[in-house]
Design an enzyme around this catalytic site. Structure first.
Site, mmCIF file in Angstrom:
data_model
loop_
_atom_site.group_PDB
_atom_site.id
_atom_site.type_symbol
_atom_site.label_atom_id
_atom_site.label_comp_id
_atom_site.label_asym_id
_atom_site.label_seq_id
_atom_site.Cartn_x
_atom_site.Cartn_y
_atom_site.Cartn_z
ATOM 1 C CD1 TRP A 101 -62.272 -48.059 -60.591
ATOM 2 C CD2 TRP A 101 -61.536 -46.018 -60.064
ATOM 3 N NE1 TRP A 101 -62.483 -47.874 -59.257
ATOM 4 C CE2 TRP A 101 -62.045 -46.640 -58.906
ATOM 5 C CE3 TRP A 101 -61.029 -44.714 -59.960
ATOM 6 C CZ2 TRP A 101 -62.051 -46.013 -57.649
ATOM 7 C CZ3 TRP A 101 -61.036 -44.089 -58.714
ATOM 8 C CH2 TRP A 101 -61.541 -44.737 -57.581
ATOM 9 C CG ASP A 174 -56.285 -48.522 -63.104
ATOM 10 O OD1 ASP A 174 -55.709 -49.213 -62.242
ATOM 11 O OD2 ASP A 174 -57.166 -47.676 -62.825
ATOM 12 C CE LYS A 198 -58.795 -50.305 -54.651
ATOM 13 N NZ LYS A 198 -58.837 -49.662 -55.933
#
Ligand SMILES: *Cc1c(COP(=O)(O)O)cnc(C)c1O
Length: 368
Positions: A101, A174, A198
């Site tokens: 990511w 993030d 999530k």
């Protein structure tokens, strides 16, 4: 079929209570005779729903008054572009590469500004978080991925960064796979963002918490689309266009569930208990081992391997995943970049779920 224990990395399990509540309100929410799916986002019926979700985000994360809470679309992935497009000033930003990511965020940022990758853990397949000393540089912001969903690592510390003149460099993180898994001091950050699927809600909304002074009046990048300017959404209460109404409603329900269960502190206690139990089991097993280094381990995503290697490992992993699924323990296949298995144990996963997984793993180890 009865409910399974779902170890999916995302979208992931939601609290059963929340699903039941949503089911009960599916045809008639709050005596309106409508489903939230059918409501105008500008109606009297919907207004309190988004307002309550925002109020709960502010309460549970202790968001200071000079921050905006935005509900955006395009996933966490669109933030990889929106961050540089909106925060660019001098034209250089600092990033740390801790896995997939981060890499994606770096690649996107490079389209808009110069990127200094200050550290990387690629040398050991991203199994640890590098020790980044306090940074001094002329950076517009410092970006890192707080919890690395695929690699199963988490920053155990908040990095520090200053400009040569001593002023703060805004921290951007993030937090898609760790938001509200434990307390977080928002005041240390310029921007915290998280895809909801999530730990917060079904897929479809991205939570962005941004300090107001970082929202530019005019976009620093020429021809920035209206929809990609934070100002557009900040000025319109996330209602410039139709927001993902139902997902925001579901987020509100999940946040209420978090509040009822002790808030961020309650989640931290619950998550530490689960993760300690699981890592302890892995660390004391002759058959399994965790891939993430001690000191860098995620509370949420736990990749693990068996003692087998090569073709034997491929076969045993496949067998593990299939036999676990047959016992109601699903979505345990590892990411191809790490191999083996991965158990994602987000807020909604119970201690009983982790215990059931360990009991199965013990049986499986003995049989193989
Ligand atoms: C899942 C995930 C993403 C991608 O989220 P999308 O909403 O699918 O764009 C980004 N960062 C992290 C840390 C993630 O876990």
């Amino acid at each position: 079929m009865s409910r399974v224990y779902n170890f999916s990395a995302g979208p992931s399990a939601l609290p059963e209570e929340v699903l039941k509540e949503a089911a009960a309100e599916m045809l008639d929410c709050n005596g309106t005779g409508q489903s939230v799916m059918e409501m105008s986002h500008r109606s009297k019926a919907y207004e309190p729903i988004i307002a309550e979700t925002e109020a709960l985000v502010r309460e549970l994360l202790n968001v200071p008054a000079n921050y905006k809470v935005l509900f955006l679309q395009g996933g966490a992935s669109l933030q990889f572009a929106m961050i540089p497009m909106n925060l660019k000033k001098g034209g250089k930003a600092a990033y740390v590469n801790t896995g997939v990511w981060s890499k994606k965020a770096i690649a996107e940022a490079k389209k808009y500004l110069d990127v200094d990758v200050l550290a990387t853990s690629e040398d050991k397949n991203f199994s640890y978080i590098p020790d980044v000393k306090p940074v001094v540089g002329d950076y517009d912001y410092f970006y890192y991925t707080m919890n690395n969903t695929i690699m199963g690592t988490k920053w155990a510390y908040i990095p520090e960064a200053k400009r040569p003149d001593g002023t703060e460099i805004p921290l951007v993180t993030d937090a898609s796979s760790c938001i509200l898994s434990e307390p977080l001091d928002i005041s240390k950050f310029g921007v915290v963002f998280a895809g909801a699927q999530k730990n917060l809600a079904p897929a479809g909304v991205t939570l962005v918490i941004i300090r107001e002074d970082l929202i530019p009046e005019t976009p620093p990048v020429e021809n920035t689309p209206t929809m990609l300017q934070y100002k557009t959404h900040a000025d319109n209460g996330s209602m410039f266009n139709t927001p993902p109404c139902y997902t925001i409603y579901m987020m509100g329900k999940v946040l209420k569930w978090i509040k009822k269960n002790g808030g961020a502190e309650g989640m931290a206690k619950r998550n530490n208990e689960k993760a300690d139990l699981f890592y302890n089991y892995l660390d004391n097993s002759a058959f399994y081992h965790a891939t993430a280094a001690k000191g860098s381990r995620s509370l949420m995503n736990i990749p693990f391997l068996t003692k087998y290697t090569g073709d034997e490992a491929t076969a045993i992993n496949k067998k593990f995943v299939a036999e676990a699924a047959a016992k109601g323990l699903v979505n345990l296949a590892g990411h191809r970049l790490v191999g083996g298995m991965r158990a994602s144990i987000y807020n909604a996963m119970s201690l009983d779920g982790v215990k059931a997984l360990i009991a199965f793993m013990d049986e499986f180890a003995k049989a193989n």
